[in-house]
Design a protein around this motif. Structure first.
Motif, short mmCIF file in Angstrom:
data_model
loop_
_atom_site.label_atom_id
_atom_site.label_comp_id
_atom_site.label_asym_id
_atom_site.label_seq_id
_atom_site.Cartn_x
_atom_site.Cartn_y
_atom_site.Cartn_z
N ARG A 129 -8.07 7.99 3.39
CA ARG A 129 -8.18 6.88 4.74
C ARG A 129 -9.30 7.21 5.43
NH1 ARG A 129 -5.12 3.86 2.60
NH2 ARG A 129 -3.52 2.80 3.43
N LEU B 19 0.27 3.09 -8.02
CA LEU B 19 -1.06 3.27 -8.06
C LEU B 19 -1.59 4.55 -8.36
CD1 LEU B 19 -1.75 2.99 -4.09
CD2 LEU B 19 -0.09 4.29 -5.35
N MET C 55 1.51 -3.31 -7.62
CA MET C 55 1.73 -3.15 -6.06
C MET C 55 2.29 -4.39 -5.40
SD MET C 55 -1.65 -1.13 -5.39
CE MET C 55 -1.53 -0.98 -3.38
N HIS D 57 -12.96 0.10 -0.53
CA HIS D 57 -11.45 0.31 -0.42
C HIS D 57 -10.88 -0.20 -1.78
CE1 HIS D 57 -7.81 1.50 2.30
NE2 HIS D 57 -7.46 1.53 1.01
N ALA E 93 0.86 -1.19 -0.05
CA ALA E 93 0.11 -0.17 -0.03
C ALA E 93 0.97 1.33 0.08
CB ALA E 93 -0.79 -0.07 1.38
N VAL E 94 0.32 2.27 -0.38
CA VAL E 94 1.26 3.32 -0.24
C VAL E 94 1.10 3.98 1.03
CG1 VAL E 94 -0.49 4.87 -1.48
CG2 VAL E 94 1.86 5.79 -1.36
N GLY E 95 -0.21 3.95 1.41
CA GLY E 95 -0.44 4.70 2.88
C GLY E 95 0.20 3.73 3.83
C1 GLV Z 1 -4.39 1.87 -0.29
O1 GLV Z 1 -4.92 2.43 0.41
C2 GLV Z 1 -2.91 2.16 -0.41
O2 GLV Z 1 -2.50 3.08 0.70
O3 GLV Z 1 -2.07 2.03 -1.02
#
Ligand code: GLV
Length: 329
Positions: free
Chosen positions: A235, A97, A294, A282, A72-74
């Motif tokens: 988020r 993403l 990813m 999500h 995930a990026v977050g």
């Molecule tokens: C998805 O929510 C992410 O953070 O990649």
């Protein structure tokens, strides 16, 4: 061979890649509760997670662990202070993403503005008897004002698409982006309050931190136009979902599109009772190509961080690169 845990079901061919380098313990079942996660990590050198909470107690239970790669990026699921204190590296999956997530932000924003989910539910319920001049009137996107809160990589990708809709773009961010990016996006920096007052469509694309908790609550919703929409692809927790449900119920704002929720996968029951909100589970990054990218990037990070593969020792996306090479605490 070093040992890793893959904490979630992911593409089997990515597991095969990891098996070339590691002894892989793969959880193909439900999300591991904290105790099971600690138990499975007790003898592991690395882990691949996707949103699993990793705090000091998890790291303490995993004395050999040197890296956790988040798909995930977050990475608000990582307690970075604990990672730093233990010299454990965290990695994430930025960039790959951006475009899919920006596309999805538009899909939600358009669905909210043009009442697509609401009218579809009505049609499916067999209520479509006749055409009516005022059935499901929504708001225009073309020529309107887009307000982007969080002008990072995804915010920029989202704003770039506004050109085709002849929209004015205003944004708010912790800091202004470079003048050439502003010029490229034709985006104007404004305060959060001004953005909320002026935007026809507000989209949230900022990371979740303790500072961004409830960036949008009752006071902020009160500043928005009654015709405005709010879209959250960032988020859960950035929006006060209870306050939003109330603002939608009373038509303080026109509509919302939400892909993320406080306490997901639970959804505030009040949101389920208001028709003028589009709810998705999500999935903003969920295209086949992007989720594959990813997963592979998460694997690349793990392989390199554990000193294997073509980039040994040089993972592409370290979050806290400072800890690399330091002894595990
Ligand atoms: C998805 O929510 C992410 O953070 O990649």
């Amino acid at each position: 061979m070093q040992k890793i845990l893959v904490a979630r079901p992911i593409f089997p061919d990515v597991i095969d890649r990891l098996k070339q380098y590691f002894d892989v313990d793969w959880n193909q079942g439900d999300v591991l509760p904290a105790d099971a996660l600690k138990q499975r990590l007790a003898d592991k050198d690395g882990a691949l997670s996707a949103g699993d909470p990793i705090d000091g107690s998890v790291l303490a239970a995993a004395p050999r662990l040197r890296v956790v790669s988040n798909m995930a990026v977050g990475y608000n699921n990582f307690d970075m202070a604990a990672f730093n204190a233990s010299n454990v590296l965290g990695t994430n999956t930025p960039d790959v993403l951006n475009e899919s997530t920006a596309d999805f932000g538009w899909a939600l924003m358009m669905a909210a503005a043009r009442r697509i989910a609401e009218s579809e539910h009505w049609l499916r319920a067999g209520k479509w008897g006749k055409w009516s001049y005022d059935g499901f009137l929504g708001g225009d996107l073309y020529g309107s004002t887009l307000g982007v809160i969080g002008m990072g990589r995804i915010g920029q990708a989202l704003a770039r698409r506004a050109r085709g809709f002849n929209m004015q773009v205003i944004y708010h961010n912790r800091s202004r982006v470079a003048p050439e990016i502003e010029a490229d996006l034709n985006a104007h920096y404004v305060s959060k309050e001004e953005l909320l007052r002026r935007a026809d469509h507000v989209v949230l694309v900022l990371p979740y931190t303790k500072d961004s908790h409830h960036t949008i609550g009752a006071a902020e919703l009160a500043l928005m136009k009654p015709s405005a929409t709010l879209t959250n692809i960032a988020r859960g927790g950035i929006v006060d979902d209870a306050a939003l449900a109330e603002a939608l119920r009373t038509k303080q704002i026109a509509a919302a599109g939400l892909d993320v929720f406080e306490g997901e996968p639970s959804v505030n029951p009040a949101l389920l009772t208001v028709p003028n909100v589009v709810l998705t589970p999500h999935i903003a990054s969920a295209t086949e190509a992007t989720r594959r990218a990813m997963a592979n990037l998460a694997a690349d990070n793990l392989i390199a961080a554990l000193g294997e593969g073509p980039r040994a020792g040089n993972p592409p996306n370290p979050i806290n690169a400072d800890v690399m090479g330091r002894a595990r605490q």
